[in-house]
Design a protein around this motif. Sequence first.
Motif, mmCIF file in Angstrom:
data_model
loop_
_atom_site.group_PDB
_atom_site.id
_atom_site.type_symbol
_atom_site.label_atom_id
_atom_site.label_comp_id
_atom_site.label_asym_id
_atom_site.label_seq_id
_atom_site.Cartn_x
_atom_site.Cartn_y
_atom_site.Cartn_z
ATOM 1 N N ASP A 102 4.494 30.695 -45.638
ATOM 2 C CA ASP A 102 3.978 32.042 -45.856
ATOM 3 C C ASP A 102 5.070 33.017 -45.443
ATOM 4 O OD1 ASP A 102 2.760 34.510 -45.816
ATOM 5 O OD2 ASP A 102 0.954 33.815 -44.798
ATOM 6 N N PRO A 103 5.694 33.699 -46.411
ATOM 7 C CA PRO A 103 6.801 34.590 -46.073
ATOM 8 C C PRO A 103 6.401 35.734 -45.143
ATOM 9 C CG PRO A 103 6.375 34.595 -48.451
ATOM 10 C CD PRO A 103 5.425 33.623 -47.825
ATOM 11 N N ALA A 104 5.102 35.997 -45.012
ATOM 12 C CA ALA A 104 4.655 37.058 -44.115
ATOM 13 C C ALA A 104 4.607 36.590 -42.659
ATOM 14 C CB ALA A 104 3.278 37.561 -44.544
ATOM 15 N N ARG A 105 4.803 35.273 -42.445
ATOM 16 C CA ARG A 105 4.747 34.733 -41.077
ATOM 17 C C ARG A 105 6.126 34.214 -40.684
ATOM 18 N NH1 ARG A 105 -0.402 34.511 -39.209
ATOM 19 N NH2 ARG A 105 0.086 33.031 -37.558
ATOM 20 N N THR A 106 6.449 34.375 -39.431
ATOM 21 C CA THR A 106 7.713 33.892 -38.884
ATOM 22 C C THR A 106 7.446 32.646 -38.064
ATOM 23 O OG1 THR A 106 8.639 36.117 -38.811
ATOM 24 C CG2 THR A 106 9.645 34.476 -37.360
ATOM 25 N N ILE A 128 -1.399 28.145 -22.078
ATOM 26 C CA ILE A 128 -0.724 29.180 -22.862
ATOM 27 C C ILE A 128 -1.192 29.176 -24.318
ATOM 28 C CG2 ILE A 128 1.544 29.788 -23.845
ATOM 29 C CD1 ILE A 128 2.737 28.947 -21.126
ATOM 30 N N VAL A 129 -1.444 28.001 -24.863
ATOM 31 C CA VAL A 129 -1.785 27.883 -26.287
ATOM 32 C C VAL A 129 -2.976 28.768 -26.666
ATOM 33 C CG1 VAL A 129 -2.611 26.302 -28.073
ATOM 34 C CG2 VAL A 129 -0.697 25.641 -26.604
ATOM 35 N N PRO A 130 -4.130 28.707 -25.978
ATOM 36 C CA PRO A 130 -5.249 29.552 -26.403
ATOM 37 C C PRO A 130 -4.955 31.047 -26.259
ATOM 38 C CG PRO A 130 -5.930 28.023 -24.648
ATOM 39 C CD PRO A 130 -4.491 27.802 -24.912
ATOM 40 N N ARG A 134 -5.163 33.667 -29.402
ATOM 41 C CA ARG A 134 -5.973 34.896 -29.381
ATOM 42 C C ARG A 134 -5.167 36.103 -29.853
ATOM 43 N NH1 ARG A 134 -8.145 32.734 -24.565
ATOM 44 N NH2 ARG A 134 -6.837 34.061 -23.269
ATOM 45 N N HIS A 135 -3.858 36.026 -29.771
ATOM 46 C CA HIS A 135 -2.998 37.140 -30.168
ATOM 47 C C HIS A 135 -2.313 36.903 -31.512
ATOM 48 C CE1 HIS A 135 -3.541 39.438 -26.505
ATOM 49 N NE2 HIS A 135 -3.553 38.276 -25.881
ATOM 50 N N GLY A 136 -2.852 35.974 -32.307
ATOM 51 C CA GLY A 136 -2.382 35.777 -33.673
ATOM 52 C C GLY A 136 -1.300 34.736 -33.865
ATOM 53 N N PHE A 137 -0.890 34.082 -32.792
ATOM 54 C CA PHE A 137 0.089 33.003 -32.932
ATOM 55 C C PHE A 137 -0.653 31.731 -33.323
ATOM 56 C CE2 PHE A 137 2.048 36.020 -30.132
ATOM 57 C CZ PHE A 137 3.386 35.989 -30.462
ATOM 58 N N GLY A 159 4.510 38.645 -39.314
ATOM 59 C CA GLY A 159 5.592 39.599 -39.112
ATOM 60 C C GLY A 159 6.906 38.927 -38.759
ATOM 61 N N ASP A 160 7.789 39.720 -38.165
ATOM 62 C CA ASP A 160 9.094 39.204 -37.760
ATOM 63 C C ASP A 160 9.444 39.753 -36.380
ATOM 64 O OD1 ASP A 160 10.086 41.842 -38.098
ATOM 65 O OD2 ASP A 160 10.691 41.428 -40.144
#
Length: 163
Positions: A102-106, A128-130, A134-137, A159-160
């Motif tokens: 997905d080019p919109a994701r880095t 750390i994972v959850p 929660r912040h979109g990662f 984003g980037d």
Amino acid sequence: MHLLHRFTVKPRHLDDWLARWPEVRALRERHGFSWHQGYVETDAEPKVTLLWSHADPGAGQATLAADAEASALAEALAPHVFRNTVERPVRVELLAEAVPPDPARTVVMRRYAIVGGWEPFLEIWRRIVPVRERHGFRVLFAVADEPHDLFTWAFDYEGDWAG
């Protein structure tokens, strides 16, 4: 058993290697390997990281080594890659379903040398994972090369770096 396969592509040779990637994948799959995920780091010299699995990796490697087509492909790829290939068994900590690019994701890949033991590190990493999610990662995979005290994982986000 899962295997982490890493190597470096020579500068300005990535397009040549990528053109042959479908052949590499098909050949390994014919020898019983399953491909799960792959990433190319493009800072400086391109580094390729591939995650495979095989029920009996030794047998798979042996049949690959005896395959004339595999030898010819390795010879064709030799001018494009350095001889720093490492393929090691790893324990999967987390493996997401493969997602289309997905080019919109880095995508970011991290590799850590583990000092002080696996359990303290994993205890913190698992917390750390959850928080990241929660912040979109999105964690794509995480594997432990315990004999070499190396932990490799990849995540992506919308984003980037500049955004």
